[in-house]
Design a protein around this motif. Structure first.
Motif, short mmCIF file in Angstrom:
data_model
loop_
_atom_site.label_atom_id
_atom_site.label_comp_id
_atom_site.label_asym_id
_atom_site.label_seq_id
_atom_site.Cartn_x
_atom_site.Cartn_y
_atom_site.Cartn_z
N TYR A 23 0.82 -1.21 0.00
CA TYR A 23 0.00 0.00 0.00
C TYR A 23 0.86 1.27 0.00
O TYR A 23 0.56 2.23 -0.70
N VAL A 24 1.93 1.26 0.79
CA VAL A 24 2.82 2.43 0.86
C VAL A 24 3.45 2.71 -0.51
O VAL A 24 3.69 3.87 -0.85
N SER A 25 3.67 1.67 -1.31
CA SER A 25 4.25 1.86 -2.64
C SER A 25 3.25 2.48 -3.62
O SER A 25 3.63 3.02 -4.64
N ILE A 26 1.96 2.40 -3.30
CA ILE A 26 0.91 2.87 -4.21
C ILE A 26 0.48 4.30 -3.91
O ILE A 26 0.30 5.12 -4.82
N ASN A 29 2.56 10.27 -0.14
CA ASN A 29 2.59 10.72 1.26
C ASN A 29 2.32 9.56 2.22
O ASN A 29 1.51 9.66 3.12
N SER A 30 3.00 8.45 1.98
CA SER A 30 2.76 7.23 2.75
C SER A 30 4.07 6.68 3.29
O SER A 30 5.13 6.86 2.70
N LYS A 31 3.96 5.97 4.44
CA LYS A 31 5.17 5.42 5.05
C LYS A 31 4.81 4.39 6.12
O LYS A 31 3.71 4.41 6.66
N ILE A 32 5.77 3.52 6.39
CA ILE A 32 5.70 2.61 7.54
C ILE A 32 6.18 3.43 8.73
O ILE A 32 7.24 4.07 8.66
N THR A 33 5.43 3.44 9.81
CA THR A 33 5.84 4.24 10.98
C THR A 33 6.42 3.39 12.11
O THR A 33 7.20 3.89 12.90
N SER A 34 6.03 2.12 12.20
CA SER A 34 6.64 1.24 13.19
C SER A 34 6.28 -0.21 12.91
O SER A 34 5.27 -0.50 12.26
N VAL A 35 7.13 -1.10 13.40
CA VAL A 35 6.89 -2.54 13.30
C VAL A 35 7.15 -3.14 14.67
O VAL A 35 8.19 -2.89 15.27
N LYS A 98 -3.43 -0.65 -9.90
CA LYS A 98 -2.50 -1.02 -8.83
C LYS A 98 -3.17 -1.89 -7.77
O LYS A 98 -2.64 -2.93 -7.40
N LEU A 99 -4.31 -1.45 -7.27
CA LEU A 99 -4.97 -2.19 -6.20
C LEU A 99 -5.67 -3.45 -6.70
O LEU A 99 -5.80 -4.43 -5.96
#
Length: 164
Positions: A23-26, A29-35, A98-99
């Motif tokens: 999803y972040v690749s699509i 203004n998207s990002k992983i914030t924590s794992v 994409k989706l």
């Protein structure tokens, strides 16, 4: 991990990180914030391997989400979907392609699609309400009839149907 007052939590069976990366690749203004990973204390309540991903927090165009690897107990369905308001046909085509890649094509109708993880999305023109609501009831009826026949929305065809 600081979350906003309302943050959708999506339940996966081991694919939360893969889905978040996808999803972040699509979305802009998207990002992983924590794992967060499973640790030894989780062994009392789960059979997940220590070190595997428990949750992943991510943002899609600034909207926070959490992906949870909760196991096979629950599946996504169309009762919950996420709407993407698209400014033009190019945006509709982009998100649809994409989706929809690898998703269940049998669930594509009226701008809805199911992605390869089973999450439902509504890819709609921002002007959909304008196109379907008219002071001319016949125009609104024709536009609505055209919309109900579509899988992916075609803005020009919706406008043409209302004008016919």
């Amino acid at each position: 991990m600081l979350l906003k007052p309302i943050t959708p939590c999506l339940w996966y069976d081991g694919q939360a990180k893969e889905a978040a990366d996808y999803y972040v690749s699509i979305f802009p203004n998207s990002k992983i914030t924590s794992v967060q990973k499973f640790n030894d204390s989780h062994k009392a309540v789960t059979d997940q391997d220590t070190g595997s991903v428990l949750t992943v927090a991510f943002e899609l165009n600034g909207q926070p989400f959490v992906g949870l690897n909760g196991g096979p107990h629950f599946k996504f369905n169309e009762a919950v979907s996420f709407t993407i308001q698209c400014k033009d046909q190019a945006e509709i085509d982009y998100y649809w392609d994409k989706l929809g890649e690898g998703g269940d094509e049998s669930k594509q109708r009226c701008g809805w699609l199911s992605d390869r993880f089973g999450v439902s999305w509504q890819v709609v023109p921002a002007a959909l309400v304008e196109l379907m609501v008219s002071s001319d009831p016949e125009k609104a009826k024709k536009t609505t009839a055209a919309m109900l026949q579509m899988k992916k929305f075609d803005i020009a065809a919706l406008k043409a149907a209302g004008d016919s």
